[in-house]
Design an enzyme around this catalytic site. Sequence first.
Site, PDB file in Angstrom:
ATOM      1  N   CYS A   2       0.898  -1.170   0.000  1.00 43.82           N
ATOM      2  CA  CYS A   2       0.000   0.000   0.000  1.00 43.82           C
ATOM      3  C   CYS A   2       0.928   1.208   0.000  1.00 43.82           C
ATOM      4  O   CYS A   2       2.119   1.095   0.210  1.00 43.82           O
ATOM      5  CB  CYS A   2      -0.857   0.030   1.260  1.00 43.82           C
ATOM      6  SG  CYS A   2      -1.984  -1.334   1.406  1.00 43.82           S
ATOM      7  N   ARG A  27       2.118   1.180  -5.896  1.00 46.14           N
ATOM      8  CA  ARG A  27       2.259   0.270  -4.751  1.00 46.14           C
ATOM      9  C   ARG A  27       0.960  -0.438  -4.421  1.00 46.14           C
ATOM     10  O   ARG A  27       0.931  -1.373  -3.631  1.00 46.14           O
ATOM     11  CB  ARG A  27       2.743   1.031  -3.517  1.00 46.14           C
ATOM     12  CG  ARG A  27       4.099   1.676  -3.646  1.00 46.14           C
ATOM     13  CD  ARG A  27       4.458   2.461  -2.404  1.00 46.14           C
ATOM     14  NE  ARG A  27       4.397   1.614  -1.227  1.00 46.14           N
ATOM     15  CZ  ARG A  27       5.412   0.825  -0.833  1.00 46.14           C
ATOM     16  NH1 ARG A  27       6.525   0.789  -1.549  1.00 46.14           N
ATOM     17  NH2 ARG A  27       5.324   0.082   0.224  1.00 46.14           N
ATOM     18  N   TRP A  75      -3.624  -1.799  -1.440  1.00 48.32           N
ATOM     19  CA  TRP A  75      -3.573  -3.120  -2.056  1.00 48.32           C
ATOM     20  C   TRP A  75      -4.158  -4.044  -0.985  1.00 48.32           C
ATOM     21  O   TRP A  75      -3.535  -4.278   0.061  1.00 48.32           O
ATOM     22  CB  TRP A  75      -2.142  -3.516  -2.405  1.00 48.32           C
ATOM     23  CG  TRP A  75      -2.035  -4.787  -3.159  1.00 48.32           C
ATOM     24  CD1 TRP A  75      -2.145  -4.960  -4.505  1.00 48.32           C
ATOM     25  CD2 TRP A  75      -1.809  -6.096  -2.619  1.00 48.32           C
ATOM     26  NE1 TRP A  75      -1.979  -6.276  -4.847  1.00 48.32           N
ATOM     27  CE2 TRP A  75      -1.793  -7.007  -3.706  1.00 48.32           C
ATOM     28  CE3 TRP A  75      -1.608  -6.583  -1.340  1.00 48.32           C
ATOM     29  CZ2 TRP A  75      -1.583  -8.380  -3.541  1.00 48.32           C
ATOM     30  CZ3 TRP A  75      -1.395  -7.945  -1.175  1.00 48.32           C
ATOM     31  CH2 TRP A  75      -1.403  -8.827  -2.265  1.00 48.32           C
ATOM     32  N   ASN A 101       0.361   0.693   6.198  1.00 45.30           N
ATOM     33  CA  ASN A 101       0.827  -0.289   5.215  1.00 45.30           C
ATOM     34  C   ASN A 101       1.448  -1.425   6.015  1.00 45.30           C
ATOM     35  O   ASN A 101       2.323  -1.208   6.845  1.00 45.30           O
ATOM     36  CB  ASN A 101       1.870   0.318   4.270  1.00 45.30           C
ATOM     37  CG  ASN A 101       2.465  -0.744   3.347  1.00 45.30           C
ATOM     38  OD1 ASN A 101       1.816  -1.735   3.027  1.00 45.30           O
ATOM     39  ND2 ASN A 101       3.724  -0.573   2.980  1.00 45.30           N
ATOM     40  N   GLY A 102       0.970  -2.654   5.783  1.00 48.11           N
ATOM     41  CA  GLY A 102       1.501  -3.811   6.513  1.00 48.11           C
ATOM     42  C   GLY A 102       0.356  -4.745   6.874  1.00 48.11           C
ATOM     43  O   GLY A 102      -0.745  -4.630   6.344  1.00 48.11           O
ATOM     44  N   GLU A 503      11.897 -15.122 -17.419  1.00 48.98           N
ATOM     45  CA  GLU A 503      11.582 -13.700 -17.276  1.00 48.98           C
ATOM     46  C   GLU A 503      10.596 -13.250 -18.349  1.00 48.98           C
ATOM     47  O   GLU A 503       9.644 -12.518 -18.065  1.00 48.98           O
ATOM     48  CB  GLU A 503      12.874 -12.879 -17.332  1.00 48.98           C
ATOM     49  CG  GLU A 503      12.700 -11.366 -17.332  1.00 48.98           C
ATOM     50  CD  GLU A 503      11.966 -10.823 -16.107  1.00 48.98           C
ATOM     51  OE1 GLU A 503      11.769 -11.583 -15.138  1.00 48.98           O
ATOM     52  OE2 GLU A 503      11.553  -9.661 -16.137  1.00 48.98           O
ATOM     53  N   LYS A 507       6.958 -11.604 -17.519  1.00 47.48           N
ATOM     54  CA  LYS A 507       6.550 -10.309 -18.078  1.00 47.48           C
ATOM     55  C   LYS A 507       5.200 -10.427 -18.759  1.00 47.48           C
ATOM     56  O   LYS A 507       4.290  -9.636 -18.557  1.00 47.48           O
ATOM     57  CB  LYS A 507       7.606  -9.803 -19.061  1.00 47.48           C
ATOM     58  CG  LYS A 507       8.862  -9.276 -18.427  1.00 47.48           C
ATOM     59  CD  LYS A 507       8.737  -7.886 -17.847  1.00 47.48           C
ATOM     60  CE  LYS A 507       8.593  -7.774 -16.361  1.00 47.48           C
ATOM     61  NZ  LYS A 507       9.262  -8.537 -15.403  1.00 47.48           N
ATOM     62  N   GLU A 510       2.213 -11.282 -16.255  1.00 50.46           N
ATOM     63  CA  GLU A 510       1.848 -10.304 -15.214  1.00 50.46           C
ATOM     64  C   GLU A 510       1.242  -9.028 -15.785  1.00 50.46           C
ATOM     65  O   GLU A 510       0.580  -8.302 -15.062  1.00 50.46           O
ATOM     66  CB  GLU A 510       3.040  -9.982 -14.316  1.00 50.46           C
ATOM     67  CG  GLU A 510       4.157  -9.189 -14.955  1.00 50.46           C
ATOM     68  CD  GLU A 510       5.224  -8.839 -13.926  1.00 50.46           C
ATOM     69  OE1 GLU A 510       4.883  -8.624 -12.750  1.00 50.46           O
ATOM     70  OE2 GLU A 510       6.394  -8.778 -14.289  1.00 50.46           O
ATOM     71  N   HIS A 526      10.474 -33.780 -21.616  1.00 53.16           N
ATOM     72  CA  HIS A 526      10.127 -34.504 -20.372  1.00 53.16           C
ATOM     73  C   HIS A 526       8.718 -34.150 -19.897  1.00 53.16           C
ATOM     74  O   HIS A 526       8.452 -34.142 -18.702  1.00 53.16           O
ATOM     75  CB  HIS A 526      11.161 -34.190 -19.298  1.00 53.16           C
ATOM     76  CG  HIS A 526      12.540 -34.599 -19.683  1.00 53.16           C
ATOM     77  ND1 HIS A 526      12.954 -35.913 -19.704  1.00 53.16           N
ATOM     78  CD2 HIS A 526      13.584 -33.864 -20.132  1.00 53.16           C
ATOM     79  CE1 HIS A 526      14.206 -35.974 -20.131  1.00 53.16           C
ATOM     80  NE2 HIS A 526      14.613 -34.744 -20.388  1.00 53.16           N
ATOM     81  N   LYS A 625       3.911  -3.054  -6.670  1.00 56.03           N
ATOM     82  CA  LYS A 625       5.316  -2.948  -7.068  1.00 56.03           C
ATOM     83  C   LYS A 625       6.245  -3.576  -6.044  1.00 56.03           C
ATOM     84  O   LYS A 625       7.210  -4.225  -6.411  1.00 56.03           O
ATOM     85  CB  LYS A 625       5.691  -1.470  -7.233  1.00 56.03           C
ATOM     86  CG  LYS A 625       7.138  -1.239  -7.666  1.00 56.03           C
ATOM     87  CD  LYS A 625       7.403  -1.832  -9.012  1.00 56.03           C
ATOM     88  CE  LYS A 625       8.852  -1.649  -9.429  1.00 56.03           C
ATOM     89  NZ  LYS A 625       9.163  -2.353 -10.703  1.00 56.03           N
TER      90      LYS A 625
HETATM   91  C1  AGP Z   1       8.619  -8.255 -11.547  1.00 56.61           C
HETATM   92  O1  AGP Z   1       8.132  -7.809 -12.811  1.00 56.61           O
HETATM   93  C2  AGP Z   1       7.576  -8.276 -10.498  1.00 56.61           C
HETATM   94  N1  AGP Z   1       6.999  -6.986 -10.320  1.00 56.61           N
HETATM   95  C3  AGP Z   1       7.997  -8.961  -9.219  1.00 56.61           C
HETATM   96  O2  AGP Z   1       8.222 -10.327  -9.545  1.00 56.61           O
HETATM   97  C4  AGP Z   1       9.274  -8.431  -8.513  1.00 56.61           C
HETATM   98  O3  AGP Z   1      10.409  -8.733  -9.288  1.00 56.61           O
HETATM   99  C5  AGP Z   1       9.398  -9.145  -7.169  1.00 56.61           C
HETATM  100  O4  AGP Z   1       8.278  -8.804  -6.401  1.00 56.61           O
HETATM  101  C6  AGP Z   1      10.678  -8.785  -6.415  1.00 56.61           C
HETATM  102  O5  AGP Z   1      10.667  -7.417  -6.099  1.00 56.61           O
HETATM  103  P1  AGP Z   1      12.047  -6.764  -5.587  1.00 56.61           P
HETATM  104  O6  AGP Z   1      13.036  -6.900  -6.709  1.00 56.61           O
HETATM  105  O7  AGP Z   1      11.701  -5.340  -5.280  1.00 56.61           O
HETATM  106  O8  AGP Z   1      12.496  -7.532  -4.376  1.00 56.61           O
END
Ligand code: AGP
Length: 630
Positions: A2, A27, A75, A101-102, A503, A507, A510, A526, A625
């Site tokens: 958040c 966030r 969030w 936040n938490g 990766e 991408k 997500e 496999h 984020k």
């Molecule tokens: C990556 O596109 C994502 N947003 C997510 O997997 C991110 O890499 C992960 O949450 C780790 O975040 P950080 O690098 O800030 O620790």
Amino acid sequence: MCGIVGYVGPRKIVPVILEGLRRLEYRGYDSAGIVYLQDGKVMKHRAAGKLSQLEAIIDDAIVAPSHIGLGHTRWATHGAPTKENAHPHSDCSGNLVVVHNGIIENYHSLRVELQAKGHRFSSETDTEVLAHLIEEYLVVPSPSETDAGSAAPVLTDALVSAVRRALERVEGSYALGVLWAGQPDTLIAVRNHSPLVLGVEDGHGSFLASDIPALLPFTNQVIFLEDLELAILTADTRRFYSLESGAEISKEVKVIEWNAAMAEKGGYRHFMLKEIFEQPQSIINTVSGRIDLETGAVELPEMHLGADDLQKIDRIFLVACGTSWHSALVAKYWIEHWAGIPVEVDIASEFRYRRLLINERVLTVAISQSGETADTLAGIRLAKKLGSKIVTICNVVGSTMTREADGTVYTHAGPEIGVASTKAFTAQLAALFLFTLYLGEQRKTISPEKRRELGQALIGIAQVIETELPRLQEEIRELVDRYYDCRDFLFVGRGLNFPIALEGALKLKEISYIHAEGYAAGELKHGPIALIDKDMPVLALVPQDSVYQKSISNVEEIKARSGRLILLGTQGDTHLRTITDDVISLPHVHEEMNPILYTIPAQLLAYEIAIRRGCDVDQPRNLAKSVTVE
Ligand code: AGP
């Protein structure tokens, strides 16, 4: 997860809070709210949905004659993303308000206790418990105790005492902002396991925020709170205390080298696209000044680990989450090949729950863009307890991980606002490659000549990306119409390209919500090859590298089963177009640099498909984020 923001000072409060929330929306963005004091009254506006929904109901409050308030963008963790569950949350009187936040882990038992004492709740959130708990402990001084001369300190003491007593009862994580109508010129800020940074504007104006970008339009003078520290903020004063002992402490003001423009879109349609195109610069910024291309010497002074420390190391653990875990997978190949040290790579949320054979001969490296990811933080705290030195590869100066690690290698990618990580990832790869060269130099496993060669290749890749980006964007755009409506996608790669397959899949999934999986190319036979048919698109990374022949064999296996192939390969490799029409060619570069280069088309493919599908690229559904909760 958040975003919280607060301000007290000469500026009008509502524009400050809204601007701060705009810069924190990455966030979390499922509801938002604002609260401020006007003529001694608490004014609160909340709305479900994105920040724009809140802005739509603010109306003439934008010019409210108020100079103190709090804001929140959410969030959801406990309770659906509704207006009733949106922060800020109030006590029974409505005069004491919090943003948080938490996660309050014992909120249920506290709620039952408070309800039994007559407190009335209006939300399903864990956060609301904090407002009622502070209310429970708030002993408002009598008028005689607050004669004109000493009213402020007595009221502030009463509020701080109530906050401290309430938080003694709380188990969990919090970055907390508190506002009370009874003390109208003071904000309280407290942090424990959730990020919280304070801002100071030329002495007249105090800010609190979950992250630096919220402060940048107003100031780059910041103060980082540590866990279990409390701040008392007024327009002109800032005092800091240990939450546990109550003792006053001093804190240092740091100047952040970022500016507000760096956290703007800069004419790009989305932050993600801007950040894809910033990658040449962020790689250069990460590498420059750290390798001497004449001698091959690598300088990582902020790592605070020299030859003696590194000679004692006989294993390295790389710990991270998500995209940062993918950069760790690439680094494993590099470090084992060039520095000759065994490397284990762990997803942080798994690392924490297995019997770790870690001691002082193990170096633990945490990789994190934000430096606040809860699972990765928990991982390094565990490794530290077991005797390991900690290094973090991080993009945010002063973030929690950088302050708890023994040393840091910063990625100088600048603020990354897009939820899907792009420039931070390739900057992590650049930093990890530098780290590899540093290890090789300190342990004498890489000659100066080879370090010069590899250093040149690293610097050179930024220029290659700069040159190729416009063409790659155009070529990827031409593919999109044939692939944007796919339900599934496979990404395959071998060796150094396997983590890039992972990766690329992350991408795509997500930001476009297409189900995508990354696989080691050799693993297809496999099981996953059962998925291949004319409807299954497969993106294969097949640069002309040391595993090219094997990778091409995998591609032929897919073709033989009518799989729909997109090939990322080396310019001039004419064989590729005998397999498929959908070929994206990339310049031949040093093999070690392929992971950085081949990430670019994968990022662009995800971006363009997501746009074509009408997805919210910068704020994908269900994501945030920085995952600061476990
Ligand atoms: C990556 O596109 C994502 N947003 C997510 O997997 C991110 O890499 C992960 O949450 C780790 O975040 P950080 O690098 O800030 O620790």
